[in-house]
Design a protein around this motif. Structure first.
Motif, PDB file in Angstrom:
ATOM      1  N   HIS B  33      42.387  23.454 -40.002  1.00  0.00           N
ATOM      2  CA  HIS B  33      43.290  22.883 -38.998  1.00  0.00           C
ATOM      3  C   HIS B  33      42.915  23.438 -37.632  1.00  0.00           C
ATOM      4  O   HIS B  33      42.831  24.646 -37.455  1.00  0.00           O
ATOM      5  CB  HIS B  33      44.752  23.234 -39.308  1.00  0.00           C
ATOM      6  CG  HIS B  33      45.237  22.635 -40.599  1.00  0.00           C
ATOM      7  ND1 HIS B  33      46.519  22.755 -41.033  1.00  0.00           N
ATOM      8  CD2 HIS B  33      44.590  21.899 -41.537  1.00  0.00           C
ATOM      9  CE1 HIS B  33      46.647  22.120 -42.195  1.00  0.00           C
ATOM     10  NE2 HIS B  33      45.482  21.602 -42.519  1.00  0.00           N
ATOM     11  N   PHE B  34      42.673  22.560 -36.693  1.00  0.00           N
ATOM     12  CA  PHE B  34      42.379  23.014 -35.341  1.00  0.00           C
ATOM     13  C   PHE B  34      43.658  22.961 -34.514  1.00  0.00           C
ATOM     14  O   PHE B  34      44.281  21.894 -34.419  1.00  0.00           O
ATOM     15  CB  PHE B  34      41.302  22.134 -34.690  1.00  0.00           C
ATOM     16  CG  PHE B  34      39.976  22.233 -35.374  1.00  0.00           C
ATOM     17  CD1 PHE B  34      39.176  23.351 -35.197  1.00  0.00           C
ATOM     18  CD2 PHE B  34      39.522  21.225 -36.213  1.00  0.00           C
ATOM     19  CE1 PHE B  34      37.943  23.447 -35.823  1.00  0.00           C
ATOM     20  CE2 PHE B  34      38.290  21.318 -36.846  1.00  0.00           C
ATOM     21  CZ  PHE B  34      37.503  22.432 -36.659  1.00  0.00           C
ATOM     22  N   ALA B  47      48.594  20.630 -34.880  1.00  0.00           N
ATOM     23  CA  ALA B  47      47.270  20.933 -35.391  1.00  0.00           C
ATOM     24  C   ALA B  47      46.590  19.639 -35.810  1.00  0.00           C
ATOM     25  O   ALA B  47      47.229  18.729 -36.335  1.00  0.00           O
ATOM     26  CB  ALA B  47      47.368  21.871 -36.581  1.00  0.00           C
ATOM     27  N   VAL B  48      45.303  19.558 -35.523  1.00  0.00           N
ATOM     28  CA  VAL B  48      44.508  18.467 -36.044  1.00  0.00           C
ATOM     29  C   VAL B  48      44.042  18.892 -37.427  1.00  0.00           C
ATOM     30  O   VAL B  48      43.333  19.887 -37.568  1.00  0.00           O
ATOM     31  CB  VAL B  48      43.304  18.170 -35.135  1.00  0.00           C
ATOM     32  CG1 VAL B  48      42.394  17.149 -35.791  1.00  0.00           C
ATOM     33  CG2 VAL B  48      43.772  17.678 -33.783  1.00  0.00           C
ATOM     34  N   ARG B  49      44.477  18.150 -38.432  1.00  0.00           N
ATOM     35  CA  ARG B  49      44.104  18.539 -39.795  1.00  0.00           C
ATOM     36  C   ARG B  49      42.779  17.893 -40.135  1.00  0.00           C
ATOM     37  O   ARG B  49      42.740  16.853 -40.812  1.00  0.00           O
ATOM     38  CB  ARG B  49      45.185  18.092 -40.753  1.00  0.00           C
ATOM     39  CG  ARG B  49      46.523  18.685 -40.397  1.00  0.00           C
ATOM     40  CD  ARG B  49      47.555  18.138 -41.330  1.00  0.00           C
ATOM     41  NE  ARG B  49      48.866  18.654 -41.009  1.00  0.00           N
ATOM     42  CZ  ARG B  49      49.913  18.432 -41.774  1.00  0.00           C
ATOM     43  NH1 ARG B  49      49.785  17.732 -42.878  1.00  0.00           N
ATOM     44  NH2 ARG B  49      51.080  18.911 -41.442  1.00  0.00           N
ATOM     45  N   PRO B 299      44.142   6.435 -38.279  1.00  0.00           N
ATOM     46  CA  PRO B 299      45.231   7.098 -37.558  1.00  0.00           C
ATOM     47  C   PRO B 299      44.791   8.439 -36.954  1.00  0.00           C
ATOM     48  O   PRO B 299      43.755   8.992 -37.326  1.00  0.00           O
ATOM     49  CB  PRO B 299      46.294   7.315 -38.635  1.00  0.00           C
ATOM     50  CG  PRO B 299      45.924   6.407 -39.757  1.00  0.00           C
ATOM     51  CD  PRO B 299      44.441   6.256 -39.692  1.00  0.00           C
ATOM     52  N   ASP B 300      45.595   8.934 -36.043  1.00  0.00           N
ATOM     53  CA  ASP B 300      45.346  10.204 -35.378  1.00  0.00           C
ATOM     54  C   ASP B 300      45.436  11.354 -36.391  1.00  0.00           C
ATOM     55  O   ASP B 300      46.469  11.519 -37.035  1.00  0.00           O
ATOM     56  CB  ASP B 300      46.422  10.364 -34.291  1.00  0.00           C
ATOM     57  CG  ASP B 300      46.306  11.688 -33.562  1.00  0.00           C
ATOM     58  OD1 ASP B 300      45.381  12.453 -33.875  1.00  0.00           O
ATOM     59  OD2 ASP B 300      47.136  11.936 -32.675  1.00  0.00           O
ATOM     60  N   PRO B 301      44.370  12.132 -36.561  1.00  0.00           N
ATOM     61  CA  PRO B 301      44.400  13.206 -37.562  1.00  0.00           C
ATOM     62  C   PRO B 301      45.406  14.313 -37.226  1.00  0.00           C
ATOM     63  O   PRO B 301      45.676  15.176 -38.073  1.00  0.00           O
ATOM     64  CB  PRO B 301      42.971  13.751 -37.581  1.00  0.00           C
ATOM     65  CG  PRO B 301      42.259  13.122 -36.454  1.00  0.00           C
ATOM     66  CD  PRO B 301      43.069  12.001 -35.899  1.00  0.00           C
ATOM     67  N   ALA B 302      45.978  14.309 -36.022  1.00  0.00           N
ATOM     68  CA  ALA B 302      47.027  15.282 -35.728  1.00  0.00           C
ATOM     69  C   ALA B 302      48.352  14.826 -36.345  1.00  0.00           C
ATOM     70  O   ALA B 302      49.250  15.640 -36.565  1.00  0.00           O
ATOM     71  CB  ALA B 302      47.184  15.461 -34.227  1.00  0.00           C
ATOM     72  N   GLY B 307      52.377  10.563 -47.406  1.00  0.00           N
ATOM     73  CA  GLY B 307      51.968   9.929 -48.649  1.00  0.00           C
ATOM     74  C   GLY B 307      50.461   9.786 -48.681  1.00  0.00           C
ATOM     75  O   GLY B 307      49.733  10.679 -48.244  1.00  0.00           O
ATOM     76  N   CYS B 308      49.976   8.667 -49.177  1.00  0.00           N
ATOM     77  CA  CYS B 308      48.539   8.419 -49.176  1.00  0.00           C
ATOM     78  C   CYS B 308      48.100   8.149 -47.742  1.00  0.00           C
ATOM     79  O   CYS B 308      48.711   7.354 -47.032  1.00  0.00           O
ATOM     80  CB  CYS B 308      48.209   7.216 -50.059  1.00  0.00           C
ATOM     81  SG  CYS B 308      46.486   6.719 -49.923  1.00  0.00           S
ATOM     82  N   ARG B 309      47.030   8.790 -47.340  1.00  0.00           N
ATOM     83  CA  ARG B 309      46.629   8.670 -45.926  1.00  0.00           C
ATOM     84  C   ARG B 309      46.095   7.300 -45.556  1.00  0.00           C
ATOM     85  O   ARG B 309      45.988   6.974 -44.397  1.00  0.00           O
ATOM     86  CB  ARG B 309      45.567   9.713 -45.641  1.00  0.00           C
ATOM     87  CG  ARG B 309      46.116  11.065 -45.977  1.00  0.00           C
ATOM     88  CD  ARG B 309      45.585  12.125 -45.124  1.00  0.00           C
ATOM     89  NE  ARG B 309      46.506  13.229 -45.308  1.00  0.00           N
ATOM     90  CZ  ARG B 309      46.386  14.387 -44.726  1.00  0.00           C
ATOM     91  NH1 ARG B 309      45.387  14.592 -43.910  1.00  0.00           N
ATOM     92  NH2 ARG B 309      47.257  15.322 -44.930  1.00  0.00           N
TER      93      ARG B 309
END
Lengths: 285, 349, 360
Positions: B33-34, B47-49, B299-302, B307-309
């Motif tokens: 995570h950033f 955090a950006v996962r 989608p935005d990784p933050a 659920g399912c991504r």
């Protein structure tokens, strides 16, 4: 190993020789430096020979650059002055640039708290008024070439530190730096081999500017009585002495000024050439 | 996250490994995570996962292909495997040894066994160092051999990757992209590593050069018994080069299995979409393609979907997909497990 | 024209119903005709021969892909037509007739009017092509108000229409977004909307999907295909990827080292490539159903240095079927059939040569 790459120093010299302005500058600089060094031999008069019957003479065959308000030969004094000015200029530039590079590289490379700490120290060093500090320092040290160079160097590393930090900060995330880390290179190796050589441009520029700056700073210190003391001449205090008679006896300003200008220009061109020589991407093979 | 321990396959045995062999690299619940910081105090606001719970094994001698779009976290996985970034959580073990527990000194010396080939052959070589020294540097760092042995080894490496010996004196900028990538490969091979992460090694190269480099990578693997993690977005290249393939989406694994299973019988809707999006050099087939395979953007990784991504783009998404994270399960019938993280994998296959 | 084409009518093959639209409109005149284009760049190491005599034409409403690697001159050639070369580059010869006027001889003011008016462009990187500090709506309406003299309100309405046309949901609301608030795919859609804003008769797309992910690329290709049928504009799509354009254009031109090596209707090019470079490119690309773990048939060597003007065929040093004359004499574009042209002197023998290679 004959097929090894040429040694870096030899390669840099080979490249530098192709840079005409840099080579001309190098020759000019060496001639001036040699003449100043040989001042006791080639100067036509002693540097402190006062001649009250011949004050403020215009340049002539007897006095190539004229005489000052005590009748001393200006040519002689410029030669002697150069010995101290050039030495102080180079020593303090080396010291200031070295210190600035070290601080900037550490701050930029390690980042985080180390960066914050070092940069606050840099800010504080910037903020300290130079004059009171100098007076304090001068009262503890004897005004000699060495201590002058140290004092000026300690007053002029902050700019380099900031510039180098910025460069290192961006180079730290360069892919070739990551590649070096992936190879298992130590931090010292990464900084020394991969980061600093690529930041050499601003470092060299900073150093060449620092030489000229140091010569000027030395003159103001001398003027305040904190620098090298009269009657020993430096280019700075020659210029300083001449300010009041600039309109009536312009040669007293022109010649020391010219000496500073030529040396500073030569160092700058040399720095320019060095920068190109250090950059292999511009090289013709 | 509904599953305790969250993430793909926390438990051994369900990580997509063929039975038997001892894995060379074992990745468990890897998270990276950033932090996102804002404001004057640089307070962390989120955090950006980039990688959010990923587990898999890499076996000696195999090529594991890792595909995904930008933002999927595939490059971060590669870097975390070599510990070029420090994972937020999870473990990476190389040859049975946990990288996180190594001292910095031990890690540096372990690096000679695991190397990386980078995407951009222009940025990954120091422009101020001649090629001979670039290739020699790993030998210098790890103090392998005498000076003359190192010189011999550099010569050997250059010829191995198809570069002339006089390349040693020249600087990176004097070479074309393909040649520079060969330099990068020679550097990675210098210390005789067992494992190589190749992060998009051909995507910056011209089309006519890509095949040369892919062939070189394949030849070197055969000659030196290397193990690759081959990260790419070019599915056809991944299929060509890999034994097993993992598909990543938004920081998680969507599917992992034998190349033929993943490409010919994809189980995850995302894999299907990815496969259907690839243009083919075949006008007839392309002209008959009537509609876009998958709508919308990643989608935005933050703020990944609950659920399912993939549920925001998935044509088969139902309520359960929008609430529960799918389990990482083996639906394979053959010897090599075919792992997938989809609630409806059986139904839509 | 380097080949022996006498005119569009003569080249229309008699029986190729599967082939794309004719190269000319009802009145027989192409929309854009480029003849013997030569472009050079100045560099410290002497001139760079970027485009070395390239000729092609495009019918109104037609579509063409220019395929080539970096340094092939595919982008430079197009930029030179639109007066967008960087300072070091210059057009040294040729003409480019667009709707009756030679683009290479227009004044800068006339060129500005053509660009963004009759000819619109979309570039590779939508982020750098959009101004980050201006809203998308502002950037869209700017051109509409300047070129078309629309009022602020009209322009805004039209801008929303355009966003809707390129498939951006909720277009009225998105007008106030800034470029960084959009994804890469959406930004490229905005770029396309801007390009369409003045009803161009020609859309030039320079690697518009190269920076995008494969699922987004498919969306953009689909969009351009739809727009083309809806709006009837001509398209030139510049790319390095032979796959992307297979289902998108009628004709493909393959460039290499500043020369046109092969030009053909799309089906013919993929089914029957008549140049060793095209054959090599197609063979070196792995497919999703081909064999795996085999050696890819690669093209050996690297593209030539453009600082030396090529003598002979530029592909000769890398060609598996090179013969001596290839090295000395520059091949001309020969008509293979109908609109299929190849710059290989051995194009008739290629089938036999390939067969021989397959059975050693």
């Amino acid at each position: 190993m004959t097929d090894e790459p040429r040694s870096p120093a030899a390669e840099i010299w080979r490249q530098l020789r192709r840079h005409k302005p840099a080579m001309v500058s190098l020759v000019v600089f060496l001639v001036i430096a040699a003449a100043c060094l040989a001042a006791p031999v080639i100067a036509p008069y002693p540097f402190d020979a006062i001649n009250l019957t011949g004050i403020r003479q215009a340049p002539s065959l007897h006095h190539l650059m004229g005489t000052d308000d005590l009748g001393r030969d200006l040519f002689t004094r410029v030669l002697y002055g150069g010995r101290i000015s050039i030495l102080i200029g180079i020593l303090s530039a080396v010291l200031g640039t070295g210190l600035g590079t070290l601080v900037g590289a550490l701050a930029g490379y390690y980042g985080g708290r180390i960066d914050s700490l070092l940069m606050r120290v840099t800010d504080v060093a910037y903020a300290i008024p130079a004059l009171p500090l100098l007076i304090v320092l001068a009262s503890y040290t004897q005004a000699g070439v060495g201590s002058m160079a140290v004092i000026i160097g300690l007053l002029s590393w902050m700019g380099t530190a900031r510039v180098v930090r910025g460069e290192v900060l961006s180079l730290r995330s360069a892919v070739f730096v990551e590649a070096a880390r992936a190879l298992g290179a130590s931090s010292g190796r990464i900084i020394g081999r991969h980061i600093l050589p690529n930041a050499v441009g601003p470092i060299v520029v900073g150093a060449t500017l620092a030489v000229g700056n140091a010569i000027i700073v030395e003159s103001s210190l001398s003027f305040l009585g904190l620098g090298v003391q009269p009657p020993i001449p430096t280019w700075g205090n020659l210029l300083q002495d001449a300010t009041s008679t600039m309109a009536t006896n312009p040669w007293l300003t022109i010649f020391p000024g010219l000496a500073i200008l030529v040396v500073v220009l030569a160092v700058n061109f040399l720095g320019d050439g060095l920068q190109d020589a250090l950059d292999p991407t511009g090289r013709s093979t | 996250m509904s599953r305790p321990g969250g993430g793909n396959g926390g438990e051994g045995g369900v990580n997509g490994s063929p039975t038997g062999a001892t894995p060379l690299v074992v990745v468990r619940n890897l998270r990276m995570h950033f932090p996102v910081r804002r404001g004057f105090l640089r307070r962390q606001v989120g955090a950006v996962r980039a990688v959010d719970g990923v587990s898999f094994d890499i076996h000696p001698g195999e090529t594991l292909g890792l595909v995904g779009e930008s933002g999927s976290g595939k490059s971060t996985v590669g870097r975390a495997l070599l510990r070029l970034v420090t994972p937020t959580a999870g473990s990476v073990a190389f040859q049975g040894e946990e990288l996180a527990s190594m001292t910095p000194e031990a890690l540096r010396s372990a690096r000679r066994h695991m190397q990386m080939i980078f995407q951009d052959p222009y940025a990954s070589l120091n422009p101020r160092i001649p090629v001979g020294r670039i290739v020699r540097e790993p030998l210098d760092i790890h103090r392998l051999g005498s000076a003359s042995e190192r010189t011999t080894r550099v010569r050997e490496l250059l010829s191995m990757v198809g570069l002339p010996n006089d390349a040693r004196r020249r600087y990176p900028h004097e070479f074309s992209g393909g040649q520079r990538q060969r330099v990068g490969i020679a550097r990675a091979l210098a210390t005789n590593p067992r494992f190589i992460v190749a992060d998009e090694p051909i995507s910056a190269l011209d089309v006519s050069i890509q095949a040369q480099i892919v062939n070189l990578l394949a030849d070197l693997k055969d000659a030196l018994g290397l193990t690759y993690l081959f990260i790419a977005h070019d599915l056809a290249m991944v299929r060509h080069l890999s034994d097993r393939v993992a598909v990543m989406y938004l920081g998680r694994l969507a599917e992992l299995g034998h190349r033929d299973d993943v490409f010919d019988h994809p189980l995850h809707p995302y894999t299907k979409a990815l496969r259907a999006s690839i243009p083919r050099p075949d006008p007839a087939a392309e002209a008959s393609r009537t509609h876009t395979s998958v709508e919308g953007d990643v989608p935005d990784p933050a703020h990944p979907p609950v659920g399912c991504r993939f549920n925001t783009r998935c044509p088969f998404a139902t309520d359960v997909c929008r609430h529960d994270e799918p389990a990482w399960r083996n639906l394979g019938t053959g010897r090599v497990p075919h792992m997938v993280a989809c609630h409806h994998a059986e139904a839509i296959e | 024209m380097t080949g022996s084409r006498s005119g569009p009518d003569a080249t229309r093959g008699p029986a190729r119903p599967d082939d794309s639209p004719p190269a000319a409109s009802d009145d027989g005149r192409p929309l854009l005709e480029v003849r013997d284009l030569v472009v050079r760049f100045d560099s410290d190491a002497g001139p760079i021969h970027a485009v070395n005599g390239v000729s092609w034409s495009l019918a109104p409403g037609g579509s063409m892909a220019v395929v080539g690697e970096s340094g092939s001159g595919k982008t430079v050639g197009m930029l030179s037509l639109l007066g967008l070369l960087p300072n070091t580059g210059r057009v040294e010869g040729g003409e480019a007739v667009f709707e009756g006027r030679d683009l290479l001889r227009l004044s800068p003011a006339e060129m500005r009017e053509v660009r963004g008016g009759k000819i619109a462009m979309v570039f590779q990187d939508p982020m750098t092509s959009l101004n980050p500090v201006l809203s998308v709506g502002y950037q869209l309406t700017e051109g509409l108000r300047r070129h078309r003299g629309l009022s602020r309100r009209q322009a805004r309405a039209r801008a929303a229409e355009l966003l809707d046309l390129v498939g951006i949901p909720d277009p009225h609301a998105r007008l106030d977004d800034y470029p960084h608030e959009m994804s890469g795919g959406q930004r490229q859609r905005v770029m396309i909307a801007m390009a369409l804003s003045c009803d161009p008769s020609l859309l030039v797309a320079d690697e518009p999907t190269t920076a995008l992910d494969v699922t987004i690329q498919a969306q953009i290709v689909e969009l351009v295909k739809r727009l083309r049928t809806e709006l009837g504009m001509a398209i030139v799509w510049i790319t390095h990827d032979l796959s992307v354009v297979a289902g998108l254009v009628d004709r493909v031109a393959v460039m290499y080292a500043g020369m046109l090596l092969e030009e053909a209707p799309v089906t013919a090019l993929y089914a029957h490539p008549r140049h060793p470079y095209t054959i090599g490119l197609l063979r070196s690309m792995p497919t999703l159903d081909g064999p795996t773990h085999t050696r890819l048939p690669s093209i050996e060597g690297a593209p030539p240095d453009l600082r030396t003007r090529p003598t002979g065929c530029p592909f000769a040093p890398r060609c598996p079927w090179v013969v001596d004359p290839c090295r000395v004499e520059r091949p001309s574009l020969e008509v293979v059939s109908g609109e299929h042209r190849s710059a290989c002197r051995r194009w008739r023998e290629l089938d036999a040569l390939e067969a021989m290679e397959a059975s050693p």
